[in-house]
Structures are given as C-alpha cells and as structure tokens.
Design a protein around this motif. Structure first.
Motif, PDB file in Angstrom:
ATOM      1  N   LEU A  78      20.783 -20.518  18.155  1.00  0.00           N
ATOM      2  CA  LEU A  78      20.986 -19.694  19.351  1.00  0.00           C
ATOM      3  C   LEU A  78      20.020 -18.510  19.364  1.00  0.00           C
ATOM      4  N   ARG A  79      19.798 -17.900  18.218  1.00  0.00           N
ATOM      5  CA  ARG A  79      18.857 -16.775  18.162  1.00  0.00           C
ATOM      6  C   ARG A  79      17.436 -17.245  18.493  1.00  0.00           C
ATOM      7  N   ASP A  80      17.055 -18.397  17.957  1.00  0.00           N
ATOM      8  CA  ASP A  80      15.729 -18.938  18.287  1.00  0.00           C
ATOM      9  C   ASP A  80      15.631 -19.258  19.776  1.00  0.00           C
ATOM     10  N   LEU A  81      16.698 -19.800  20.324  1.00  0.00           N
ATOM     11  CA  LEU A  81      16.701 -20.151  21.749  1.00  0.00           C
ATOM     12  C   LEU A  81      16.525 -18.915  22.615  1.00  0.00           C
ATOM     13  N   MET A  82      17.165 -17.830  22.272  1.00  0.00           N
ATOM     14  CA  MET A  82      17.084 -16.614  23.068  1.00  0.00           C
ATOM     15  C   MET A  82      15.661 -16.058  23.102  1.00  0.00           C
ATOM     16  N   ASP A  83      14.853 -16.352  22.088  1.00  0.00           N
ATOM     17  CA  ASP A  83      13.477 -15.841  22.041  1.00  0.00           C
ATOM     18  C   ASP A  83      12.483 -16.745  22.759  1.00  0.00           C
ATOM     19  N   ARG A  84      12.908 -17.922  23.175  1.00  0.00           N
ATOM     20  CA  ARG A  84      11.989 -18.876  23.812  1.00  0.00           C
ATOM     21  C   ARG A  84      11.810 -18.538  25.292  1.00  0.00           C
ATOM     22  N   ALA A  85      10.532 -18.486  25.710  1.00  0.00           N
ATOM     23  CA  ALA A  85      10.224 -18.141  27.100  1.00  0.00           C
ATOM     24  C   ALA A  85      10.250 -19.354  28.020  1.00  0.00           C
ATOM     25  N   ASN A  86      10.189 -20.564  27.445  1.00  0.00           N
ATOM     26  CA  ASN A  86      10.141 -21.777  28.274  1.00  0.00           C
ATOM     27  C   ASN A  86      11.519 -22.350  28.563  1.00  0.00           C
ATOM     28  N   VAL A  87      12.558 -21.608  28.256  1.00  0.00           N
ATOM     29  CA  VAL A  87      13.929 -22.043  28.527  1.00  0.00           C
ATOM     30  C   VAL A  87      14.536 -21.089  29.544  1.00  0.00           C
ATOM     31  N   THR A  88      15.160 -21.649  30.559  1.00  0.00           N
ATOM     32  CA  THR A  88      15.734 -20.818  31.610  1.00  0.00           C
ATOM     33  C   THR A  88      16.947 -20.051  31.103  1.00  0.00           C
ATOM     34  N   VAL A  89      17.249 -18.987  31.803  1.00  0.00           N
ATOM     35  CA  VAL A  89      18.425 -18.189  31.453  1.00  0.00           C
ATOM     36  C   VAL A  89      19.692 -19.023  31.604  1.00  0.00           C
ATOM     37  N   ALA A  90      19.716 -19.880  32.624  1.00  0.00           N
ATOM     38  CA  ALA A  90      20.891 -20.725  32.834  1.00  0.00           C
ATOM     39  C   ALA A  90      21.117 -21.653  31.647  1.00  0.00           C
TER      40      ALA A  90
END
Length: 255
Positions: free
Chosen positions: A140-152
C-alpha cells in the motif's frame, strides 16, 4: 348550224378543261401548303413536347433538390441540438474534473493516514499471518507513491485491505507457520477470528496460545491437545463442524 354548235361546245369543253386544270393546280398547291403547315405544326408540337419534357425533368430535379434541402435542414437542426447537448456535457465534465481534483487533494492525505493506521493496527493486533499482513501494508505504501495509478484505484486498494482485515474477525483459519521464540519451530496455527490464536506442534504433543494480556505465547495443558487437533481439522474442512472446548483469554477477562 351544226358545225357552229359543235365548235362552241368544243370551246366550252376546252374552257372547262382549262378551268379544271387551274383549279386542280390550285388545290394541289393548297394541299401542299396544308401539308407544310401540318409538318410545321408537328415540328412545333415536337418542340413543345421536348420543352415540356425538359421542364418536367427540371421540375423533378428541383423537387429532389428541395427534398434534400429539407432533409439537410432537419439533419442540421439535429446536429445543433447534439452540439448544444455536448456543450452542456463538456461544461459538466469540466465541473466534475474540478471537483475530482479537489477531492483528490482531500482524499490523498486521508489514505496516507489510513495506511499508517492499518500499519499500527497490524502491529498491535493478534500476531497472526504477520508476514502477509505486513507485506500488504508495504504494498500500500508503494502504491501511494506511484504516479501512474489513479486516486480511485488507490482508494479501492486501501479500502480492500481494510475489508480483508475485517474478514479476519469473522472467520476461523488453520495455517502452518513459524512460532517465534528462542528456538523457532514450525507449527500449525489455529485462529478463531480475533478472539483466540493457538498453535500445535507438528507432532501434536504440545499446544499453546497467544496471551493478549501479557503479549506473549504460553503453553497450554496437554488436556487441550485433542480439542486443538479437532478444531484444526474443522478449520481445514477435514471434519464436520462441532463444539470444541478451548481456553479464551482477553484483556476484559484479565481485568
């Protein structure tokens, strides 16, 4: 007297003959003129018919063009309505984008707090499946730092992790893992929701449980070996559901 009469008759006949010839010539001439006029009239009629046909053809072409113009006017009117609707939709979309941007600015800090809270919860909770649950928090922490993933998508994943943690409290599970301690050993764990977490050695000679009051593992009397064995078989669907007697220790019990 007879000669004189005969001569007069001959003269009369000659006069009549001359008159008849003249009349016949005049009649022929009249007929020729009539034929010419008829031919001219026929030619003129043919011209009139041709002009009429051309006029009718032009009229049909005009009617066809007029019909196309009418259809185009209807089509253009429809296009104008569609363009007007698209303009309204575009305005709505732009408004939605502005709202989404505002929501993203508000939701992102909330999700970061949710991930931190989940991390703390896992560390303070009953210590079952710790590697799996800690790994989920790290993802989840890695996901939050990714710019290519939407907020949704980020929000969906975070709430999904919370849903998984909630499911743990409503299920029983038996799994194999390593019992921490001075000498680590592989054992079978038995989890009853978040109420009880027990273990059994692979040789089924020793059983123990997690004491939430002391925050440590403690061994149980041998009288619980059979009960824990049966409960593990039920959790693995190797035996029919049945009542088992197990010790339950909670902070409320200790108080």
């Amino acid at each position: 007297m007879m000669r004189t009469a005969t001569a007069g008759a001959a003269i009369a006949i000659a006069a009549v003959s001359a008159t008849g010839v003249a009349w016949a010539q005049s009649l022929d001439s009249a007929i020729d003129r009539g034929v010419q006029r008829t031919a001219q009239a026929q030619s003129q009629q043919d011209q009139i018919d041709e002009v009429f046909e051309q006029t009718q053809e032009r009229l049909r072409e005009y009617q066809d063009v007029q019909k196309q113009i009418d259809n185009l006017e209807v089509y253009l009117a429809q296009l104008e309505r569609q363009v007007a609707n698209q303009d309204r939709e575009l305005t709505s979309i732009n408004t939605s984008i502005e709202k989404v941007t505002l929501i993203e600015r508000q939701v992102t800090p909330l999700m970061l707090k949710m991930v931190d809270a989940l991390d703390q919860f896992v560390e303070l909770d009953v210590p079952f499946l710790l590697d799996e649950r800690r790994g989920r928090v790290d993802k989840l922490r890695d996901l939050m730092d990714r710019a290519n993933v939407t907020v949704a998508e980020k929000f969906r994943t975070v709430t999904g992790a919370y849903q998984t943690e909630m499911e743990y409290g409503r299920t029983i599970e038996a799994y194999r893992g390593v019992l921490p301690g001075e000498t680590e050993r592989e054992v079978d764990f038995l989890r009853f929701g978040r109420v009880a977490l027990l273990y059994q050695t692979l040789d089924q000679t020793r059983v123990g449980m997690w004491n939430p009051v002391s925050g440590s593992w403690e061994q149980l009397p041998r009288e619980y070996v059979g009960q824990v064995t049966q409960a593990i078989r039920i959790a693995r669907e190797q035996a029919a559901p049945d009542l088992v007697r197990l010790p339950i220790k909670t902070a409320e019990t200790a108080e």
